[in-house]
Enzyme design. Structure first.
Site, PDB file in Angstrom:
ATOM      1  N   HIS A  58      -2.690  -5.401  -7.318  1.00 30.60           N
ATOM      2  CA  HIS A  58      -2.509  -5.481  -8.042  1.00 30.60           C
ATOM      3  C   HIS A  58      -1.932  -5.876  -8.606  1.00 30.60           C
ATOM      4  O   HIS A  58      -0.624  -5.471  -7.827  1.00 30.60           O
ATOM      5  CB  HIS A  58      -3.211  -4.136  -8.749  1.00 30.60           C
ATOM      6  CG  HIS A  58      -2.817  -3.790  -8.944  1.00 30.60           C
ATOM      7  ND1 HIS A  58      -2.601  -2.402  -6.955  1.00 30.60           N
ATOM      8  CD2 HIS A  58      -1.507  -2.401  -9.479  1.00 30.60           C
ATOM      9  CE1 HIS A  58      -2.080  -1.685  -7.095  1.00 30.60           C
ATOM     10  NE2 HIS A  58      -1.335  -1.105  -7.992  1.00 30.60           N
TER      11      HIS A  58
ATOM     12  N   GLY B  50       5.664   2.285  -3.827  1.00 27.52           N
ATOM     13  CA  GLY B  50       5.113   3.263  -4.393  1.00 27.52           C
ATOM     14  C   GLY B  50       3.947   2.838  -4.641  1.00 27.52           C
ATOM     15  O   GLY B  50       3.619   2.153  -5.838  1.00 27.52           O
ATOM     16  N   GLN B  51       2.282   1.710  -3.764  1.00 27.71           N
ATOM     17  CA  GLN B  51       2.027   1.195  -3.756  1.00 27.71           C
ATOM     18  C   GLN B  51       0.649   2.277  -4.322  1.00 27.71           C
ATOM     19  O   GLN B  51       1.664   3.323  -2.742  1.00 27.71           O
ATOM     20  CB  GLN B  51       1.198   0.814  -3.014  1.00 27.71           C
ATOM     21  CG  GLN B  51       0.237   0.221  -2.938  1.00 27.71           C
ATOM     22  CD  GLN B  51      -0.312  -1.250  -2.073  1.00 27.71           C
ATOM     23  OE1 GLN B  51       0.058  -1.209  -1.459  1.00 27.71           O
ATOM     24  NE2 GLN B  51      -2.075  -1.382  -2.335  1.00 27.71           N
ATOM     25  N   SER B  52       0.244   3.146  -4.592  1.00 31.68           N
ATOM     26  CA  SER B  52      -1.066   4.288  -4.748  1.00 31.68           C
ATOM     27  C   SER B  52      -2.443   3.847  -4.864  1.00 31.68           C
ATOM     28  O   SER B  52      -2.954   4.376  -4.208  1.00 31.68           O
ATOM     29  CB  SER B  52      -0.334   5.437  -5.832  1.00 31.68           C
ATOM     30  OG  SER B  52      -0.898   4.981  -7.047  1.00 31.68           O
TER      31      SER B  52
ATOM     32  N   ASP C 216      -3.305   1.122 -17.743  1.00 33.53           N
ATOM     33  CA  ASP C 216      -3.378   1.511 -16.696  1.00 33.53           C
ATOM     34  C   ASP C 216      -3.591   2.902 -17.243  1.00 33.53           C
ATOM     35  O   ASP C 216      -2.965   3.043 -18.916  1.00 33.53           O
ATOM     36  CB  ASP C 216      -2.147   1.449 -16.802  1.00 33.53           C
ATOM     37  CG  ASP C 216      -1.325   2.029 -14.910  1.00 33.53           C
ATOM     38  OD1 ASP C 216      -1.497   1.835 -14.047  1.00 33.53           O
ATOM     39  OD2 ASP C 216      -1.194   3.465 -15.355  1.00 33.53           O
ATOM     40  N   ILE C 217      -3.899   4.033 -16.646  1.00 38.79           N
ATOM     41  CA  ILE C 217      -3.685   5.167 -17.237  1.00 38.79           C
ATOM     42  C   ILE C 217      -3.144   5.890 -17.632  1.00 38.79           C
ATOM     43  O   ILE C 217      -2.887   7.140 -18.265  1.00 38.79           O
ATOM     44  CB  ILE C 217      -5.027   6.601 -16.253  1.00 38.79           C
ATOM     45  CG1 ILE C 217      -5.832   6.567 -17.066  1.00 38.79           C
ATOM     46  CG2 ILE C 217      -4.318   6.338 -14.849  1.00 38.79           C
ATOM     47  CD1 ILE C 217      -7.085   7.474 -16.030  1.00 38.79           C
TER      48      ILE C 217
ATOM     49  N   HIS D 251       0.917  -5.401 -12.338  1.00 35.84           N
ATOM     50  CA  HIS D 251       1.645  -4.433 -13.393  1.00 35.84           C
ATOM     51  C   HIS D 251       1.894  -5.268 -13.636  1.00 35.84           C
ATOM     52  O   HIS D 251       2.896  -5.787 -13.592  1.00 35.84           O
ATOM     53  CB  HIS D 251       2.575  -3.247 -13.270  1.00 35.84           C
ATOM     54  CG  HIS D 251       2.084  -2.421 -11.792  1.00 35.84           C
ATOM     55  ND1 HIS D 251       1.989  -0.650 -12.074  1.00 35.84           N
ATOM     56  CD2 HIS D 251       1.870  -2.006 -10.749  1.00 35.84           C
ATOM     57  CE1 HIS D 251       0.966  -0.595 -11.382  1.00 35.84           C
ATOM     58  NE2 HIS D 251       1.802  -0.886 -10.115  1.00 35.84           N
TER      59      HIS D 251
ATOM     60  N   ASN E 243       3.462  -3.677  -6.524  1.00 37.75           N
ATOM     61  CA  ASN E 243       4.369  -2.509  -4.846  1.00 37.75           C
ATOM     62  C   ASN E 243       3.383  -2.577  -3.858  1.00 37.75           C
ATOM     63  O   ASN E 243       1.840  -2.259  -3.904  1.00 37.75           O
ATOM     64  CB  ASN E 243       3.753  -1.087  -5.487  1.00 37.75           C
ATOM     65  CG  ASN E 243       4.919  -1.198  -6.749  1.00 37.75           C
ATOM     66  OD1 ASN E 243       5.767  -1.635  -7.179  1.00 37.75           O
ATOM     67  ND2 ASN E 243       4.396  -0.224  -7.892  1.00 37.75           N
TER      68      ASN E 243
HETATM   69  P1  5GP Z   1       0.897   1.392  -7.937  1.00 39.61           P
HETATM   70  O1  5GP Z   1       1.664   2.732  -7.559  1.00 39.61           O
HETATM   71  O2  5GP Z   1      -0.595   1.551  -6.521  1.00 39.61           O
HETATM   72  O3  5GP Z   1       1.751   0.208  -7.958  1.00 39.61           O
HETATM   73  O4  5GP Z   1      -0.314   1.279  -8.513  1.00 39.61           O
HETATM   74  C1  5GP Z   1      -1.283   1.630  -9.267  1.00 39.61           C
HETATM   75  C2  5GP Z   1      -1.995   2.283 -11.015  1.00 39.61           C
HETATM   76  O5  5GP Z   1      -3.094   2.330 -11.596  1.00 39.61           O
HETATM   77  C3  5GP Z   1      -0.712   3.355 -11.170  1.00 39.61           C
HETATM   78  O6  5GP Z   1      -0.544   3.237 -12.300  1.00 39.61           O
HETATM   79  C4  5GP Z   1      -1.936   4.751 -11.904  1.00 39.61           C
HETATM   80  O7  5GP Z   1      -1.853   5.054 -13.142  1.00 39.61           O
HETATM   81  C5  5GP Z   1      -3.026   2.950 -12.336  1.00 39.61           C
HETATM   82  N1  5GP Z   1      -4.860   4.258 -11.988  1.00 39.61           N
HETATM   83  C6  5GP Z   1      -4.551   5.114 -11.079  1.00 39.61           C
HETATM   84  N2  5GP Z   1      -5.796   5.522 -11.869  1.00 39.61           N
HETATM   85  C7  5GP Z   1      -6.098   5.071 -12.299  1.00 39.61           C
HETATM   86  C8  5GP Z   1      -7.608   5.083 -13.438  1.00 39.61           C
HETATM   87  O8  5GP Z   1      -8.487   5.485 -13.193  1.00 39.61           O
HETATM   88  N3  5GP Z   1      -8.033   4.148 -13.969  1.00 39.61           N
HETATM   89  C9  5GP Z   1      -6.821   3.575 -14.674  1.00 39.61           C
HETATM   90  N4  5GP Z   1      -7.206   2.726 -15.232  1.00 39.61           N
HETATM   91  N5  5GP Z   1      -5.060   3.287 -13.654  1.00 39.61           N
HETATM   92  C10 5GP Z   1      -5.234   4.215 -13.168  1.00 39.61           C
END
Ligand code: 5GP
Ligand code: ZN
Length: 112
Positions: free
Chosen positions: A98, A91-93, A30-31, A100, A85
């Site tokens: 995916h 919390g899904q972005s 994760d970034i 975590h 999420n």
């Molecule tokens: P969500 O918020 O949908 O549960 O998780 C998305 C995850 O993707 C977040 O933890 C966010 O830090 C990660 N993420 C977003 N953009 C990138 C990216 O460009 N590269 C990587 N490695 N992770 C990303």
């Protein structure tokens, strides 16, 4: 899916730090890590979220969990948390399924 960030990561259009890859699944760090170890396991096929899992595509979800067990073992991680999420308010972005995988610190419950 052409405008999906994680499809672009799978396709190599956006760079990522790979943890594991096979024909069905890709895993990468994760970034914005929320624990000392934080990586994401995703199906290569675009599935929007846990809410879009069906009898037709669920085999890859089981495979994601096989990968989680293998990769954590390979990294020497015995205790970890798996989170997915589903939906913005949860919390899904990124709207590509995916999981975590978080490890290396004590976790609290319930999650916020
Ligand atoms: P969500 O918020 O949908 O549960 O998780 C998305 C995850 O993707 C977040 O933890 C966010 O830090 C990660 N993420 C977003 N953009 C990138 C990216 O460009 N590269 C990587 N490695 N992770 C990303
Ligand atoms: Zn996608």
């Amino acid at each position: 899916m052409s405008d999906c960030l994680f499809c672009k990561i799978v396709g190599g259009e956006i760079p990522s730090k790979k943890v594991y890859e096979d024909e069905l699944v890709y895993a990468f760090y994760d970034i914005d890590p929320q624990a000392p170890t934080h990586f994401l396991v995703i199906p290569k096929e675009h599935i929007a979220s846990c809410g879009a899992v069906t009898p037709e595509n669920s085999a890859v979800v089981a495979h994601c969990f096989e990968v989680i067990a293998k990769v954590t073992k390979d990294l020497g991680i015995e205790e970890f948390r798996v989170v997915s999420n589903c939906g913005a308010s949860a919390g899904q972005s990124v709207f590509h399924l995916h999981f975590h995988v978080l490890a290396g610190r004590d976790m609290t419950w319930p999650p916020g």
